[in-house]
Design an enzyme around this catalytic site. Structure first.
Site, PDB file in Angstrom:
ATOM      1  N   LYS A  31       0.833  -1.214   0.000  1.00 57.22           N
ATOM      2  CA  LYS A  31       0.000   0.000   0.000  1.00 57.22           C
ATOM      3  C   LYS A  31       0.864   1.259   0.000  1.00 57.22           C
ATOM      4  CE  LYS A  31      -2.899   0.511   3.546  1.00 57.22           C
ATOM      5  NZ  LYS A  31      -2.635   1.756   4.293  1.00 57.22           N
ATOM      6  N   SER A  32       1.887   1.287   0.856  1.00 57.41           N
ATOM      7  CA  SER A  32       2.747   2.484   0.935  1.00 57.41           C
ATOM      8  C   SER A  32       3.433   2.747  -0.403  1.00 57.41           C
ATOM      9  CB  SER A  32       3.836   2.280   1.996  1.00 57.41           C
ATOM     10  OG  SER A  32       3.263   2.198   3.272  1.00 57.41           O
ATOM     11  N   ARG A  47      -7.184  -3.392   9.696  1.00 52.03           N
ATOM     12  CA  ARG A  47      -6.247  -4.291  10.388  1.00 52.03           C
ATOM     13  C   ARG A  47      -6.871  -4.909  11.650  1.00 52.03           C
ATOM     14  NH1 ARG A  47      -2.264  -3.732   6.859  1.00 52.03           N
ATOM     15  NH2 ARG A  47      -1.705  -1.642   6.215  1.00 52.03           N
ATOM     16  N   GLY A  86      -5.059   7.669   5.552  1.00 55.44           N
ATOM     17  CA  GLY A  86      -4.181   8.672   6.157  1.00 55.44           C
ATOM     18  C   GLY A  86      -2.960   8.923   5.292  1.00 55.44           C
ATOM     19  N   GLN A  96       4.781   9.351   7.138  1.00 49.60           N
ATOM     20  CA  GLN A  96       3.852  10.204   6.395  1.00 49.60           C
ATOM     21  C   GLN A  96       4.271  11.667   6.501  1.00 49.60           C
ATOM     22  OE1 GLN A  96      -0.006   9.177   7.966  1.00 49.60           O
ATOM     23  NE2 GLN A  96      -0.004   7.163   6.970  1.00 49.60           N
ATOM     24  N   ARG A 156      -8.752  12.004  12.287  1.00 44.71           N
ATOM     25  CA  ARG A 156      -7.308  11.835  12.510  1.00 44.71           C
ATOM     26  C   ARG A 156      -6.555  13.170  12.471  1.00 44.71           C
ATOM     27  NH1 ARG A 156      -5.290   6.757   9.142  1.00 44.71           N
ATOM     28  NH2 ARG A 156      -3.501   7.048  10.513  1.00 44.71           N
ATOM     29  N   LYS A 159      -4.367   5.798  14.670  1.00 49.65           N
ATOM     30  CA  LYS A 159      -4.441   5.122  13.370  1.00 49.65           C
ATOM     31  C   LYS A 159      -5.891   5.130  12.889  1.00 49.65           C
ATOM     32  CE  LYS A 159      -0.092   4.300  12.972  1.00 49.65           C
ATOM     33  NZ  LYS A 159       0.678   5.059  11.980  1.00 49.65           N
ATOM     34  N   ASP A 203       2.164  -1.039  11.953  1.00 52.78           N
ATOM     35  CA  ASP A 203       0.839  -1.489  11.501  1.00 52.78           C
ATOM     36  C   ASP A 203       0.561  -2.930  11.900  1.00 52.78           C
ATOM     37  OD1 ASP A 203       0.334   0.965  10.396  1.00 52.78           O
ATOM     38  OD2 ASP A 203       1.065   0.406   8.411  1.00 52.78           O
TER      39      ASP A 203
HETATM   40  C1  S3P Z   1       2.691   4.852   6.258  1.00 52.05           C
HETATM   41  C2  S3P Z   1       3.237   5.254   7.439  1.00 52.05           C
HETATM   42  C3  S3P Z   1       2.741   4.833   8.761  1.00 52.05           C
HETATM   43  C4  S3P Z   1       1.808   3.638   8.661  1.00 52.05           C
HETATM   44  C5  S3P Z   1       0.833   3.782   7.550  1.00 52.05           C
HETATM   45  C6  S3P Z   1       1.556   3.916   6.221  1.00 52.05           C
HETATM   46  C7  S3P Z   1       3.264   5.345   5.005  1.00 52.05           C
HETATM   47  O1  S3P Z   1       2.011   5.902   9.329  1.00 52.05           O
HETATM   48  O2  S3P Z   1       1.136   3.446   9.877  1.00 52.05           O
HETATM   49  O3  S3P Z   1      -0.043   2.682   7.474  1.00 52.05           O
HETATM   50  O4  S3P Z   1       2.937   4.779   3.923  1.00 52.05           O
HETATM   51  O5  S3P Z   1       4.031   6.305   5.041  1.00 52.05           O
HETATM   52  P1  S3P Z   1       2.754   7.076  10.174  1.00 52.05           P
HETATM   53  O6  S3P Z   1       3.642   7.775   9.260  1.00 52.05           O
HETATM   54  O7  S3P Z   1       1.639   7.948  10.666  1.00 52.05           O
HETATM   55  O8  S3P Z   1       3.433   6.343  11.281  1.00 52.05           O
END
Ligand code: S3P
Length: 448
Positions: free
Chosen positions: A26-27, A399, A99, A174, A127, A351, A324
């Protein structure tokens, strides 16, 4: 109107066996679409996650002027507009449950001289966005949000972004990524300092598209410096299978004696591997073979065999690389022999849901003794199958939904979830994939 709730129930089952490819990361998928849209020319993405979150990002980038087409199963083409070349959207950008989509997009928008409005579902609208709004404001953008800096919010971007040196106050990939994406259209060097290292997919992807990034160890942590206004050119991207999705099948296999499961092509980025490292410490028979690189990211085939686990102390410093996976780690801990202690979990509270509370509540409902602290969780494992026999509220959190279905497979009595729709945000096909391995997950509230 949100879609109608879809209850699901997982029934206790025996060993899982077989090979299954879990969907794309996903990221990495969000970043491939966004950075592809900021590059010049065509990018070809293979293995893109076609989950709700990523489809929202594709729609947003289209609304901002990039041309994006689906060209087959997981194959997508993006014709980018160049850095600073996106155009004002004609409508509100709805980022759904995501998010990552919302926060990274805020960074992209900050470096463009137009106004855009972002919203999302009830979870995303709850959030905190101040963590991203603060550095973007320093860079010259304006963020106007409702109370508590929550969505819906408006980003008034700038064509004259100022490069900054920013120390992230919370460990968040993020936030780091939003600053770097805004820095793409700022002259000079933008530096992000991370006291605790987080996933580096943005850095790897930006480099892959031609950006100049340097990393340096400082007294304060790792400093990542991006040279602004690079020429990004379209590239081919291979998205690894998502380790955060592989986690559910892997833990289910570990908990069911006799299981033998292979999950090919899983991302092994060290900033994402904390769950697997911890499971090994708990005694899991879990190994990575055929290690290789695909478009800048390390991948391998994950082999898992069922067997007993023992509780451990999980170091707080490992939190960013497990972040996660705490819900599914807690499920593994519930079945392990002895106590597992997890600390440094404060970020779990912000989250898709308050995951710390949701996990503690759900495990207790399934007959597992837990102690929930402000930022810690202690799970007293039962050394076998927990009682189960409960229905868990997924609370718009994919999740939580998948973790408790896995618990149902490894419990004495079925475990249901009230709504499976959030699973499609990150793991479309979850139920079919798990059932093909031998799981028993079916629609309906079951008899729990
Ligand atoms: C992510 C960063 C994480 C993670 C999220 C995906 C990303 O969040 O929990 O599911 O793709 O950069 P945070 O940056 O808020 O920790």
């Amino acid at each position: 109107m949100p879609p109608p709730a879809r209850p699901l129930t997982a029934t206790p089952c025996e060993a899982l066996t077989g090979t299954a490819r879990v969907p794309g990361d996903k990221s990495v998928s969000h970043r491939a679409l966004m950075i592809g849209a900021l590059a010049v020319g065509e990018s070809e993405i293979h293995g893109l996650l076609e989950g709700e979150d990523v489809l929202r990002t594709a729609a947003a980038m289209r609304a901002l002027g990039a041309e994006i087409v689906r060209d087959g199963d997981g194959v997508w083409r993006v014709w980018g507009r160049g850095i600073g070349g996106l155009s004002a959207p004609e409508n509100v950008l709805d980022m759904g449950n995501s998010g990552t989509g919302a926060r990274l997009l805020m960074g992209v928008l900050a470096g463009h001289p137009f106004t855009a409005v972002l919203t999302g579902d009830a979870s995303l609208r709850g959030r905190p966005m101040a963590r991203v709004a603060a550095p973007l404001t320093e860079m010259g953008a304006r963020v106007v949000a409702r109370e508590g800096c929550r969505l819906p919010l408006t980003v008034v971007g700038t064509g004259d972004a100022v490069p900054i040196r920013y120390r992230v106050p919370v460990p968040s990939a993020q936030v780091k990524s939003a600053v770097l994406l805004a820095g793409l259209n700022a002259p000079g060097r933008t530096t992000v300092i991370e006291p605790q290292a987080t996933r580096d997919h943005s850095e790897l992807m930006l480099r892959h598209f031609g950006a100049d990034l340097a990393t340096e160890e400082t007294e304060d942590g790792v400093a990542i410096t991006l040279t602004g206004q690079p020429e990004l050119t379209g590239r081919r991207v291979h998205v690894p299978a998502d380790p955060s999705s592989a986690a559910f099948a892997a833990v289910a296999a570990l908990l069911l004696p006799g299981s033998q499961v292979c999950l090919p092509g899983v991302g092994t980025n060290p900033h994402r591997s904390g769950l697997f490292e911890t499971l090994r410490e708990m005694g899991a028979d879990l190994s990575f073979t055929q290690r290789r690189q695909e478009a800048g990211e390390p991948v391998a085939d994950l082999l898992v065999a069922g067997g007993p686990l023992t509780g451990v102390e999980v170091p707080a410093a490992r939190a960013p690389s497990i972040i996660d996976e705490y819900p599914i780690l807690a499920v593994a801990a519930a079945c392990a022999q002895g106590t597992t202690v997890m600390r440094g979990l404060g970020e779990l509270r912000v989250k898709e849901s308050d995951r710390l509370a949701a996990v503690a509540r759900g495990l207790a409902a399934c007959g597992v003794a837990v102690e929930e602290g402000a930022d810690s969780l202690v799970v007293h494992g039962v050394g076998g199958r927990p009682r189960g026999g409960a229905t868990i509220a997924s609370g718009l959190d994919h999740r939580i939904a998948m973790s408790f279905l896995v618990l149902g497979l490894a419990a004495e009595r079925p475990v249901g979830i009230d709504d499976a729709t959030p699973i499609d945000t990150s793991f479309p096909g979850f139920v079919d994939l798990m059932n093909a391995l031998g799981a028993k997950i079916a629609p309906g509230a079951g008899d729990s």
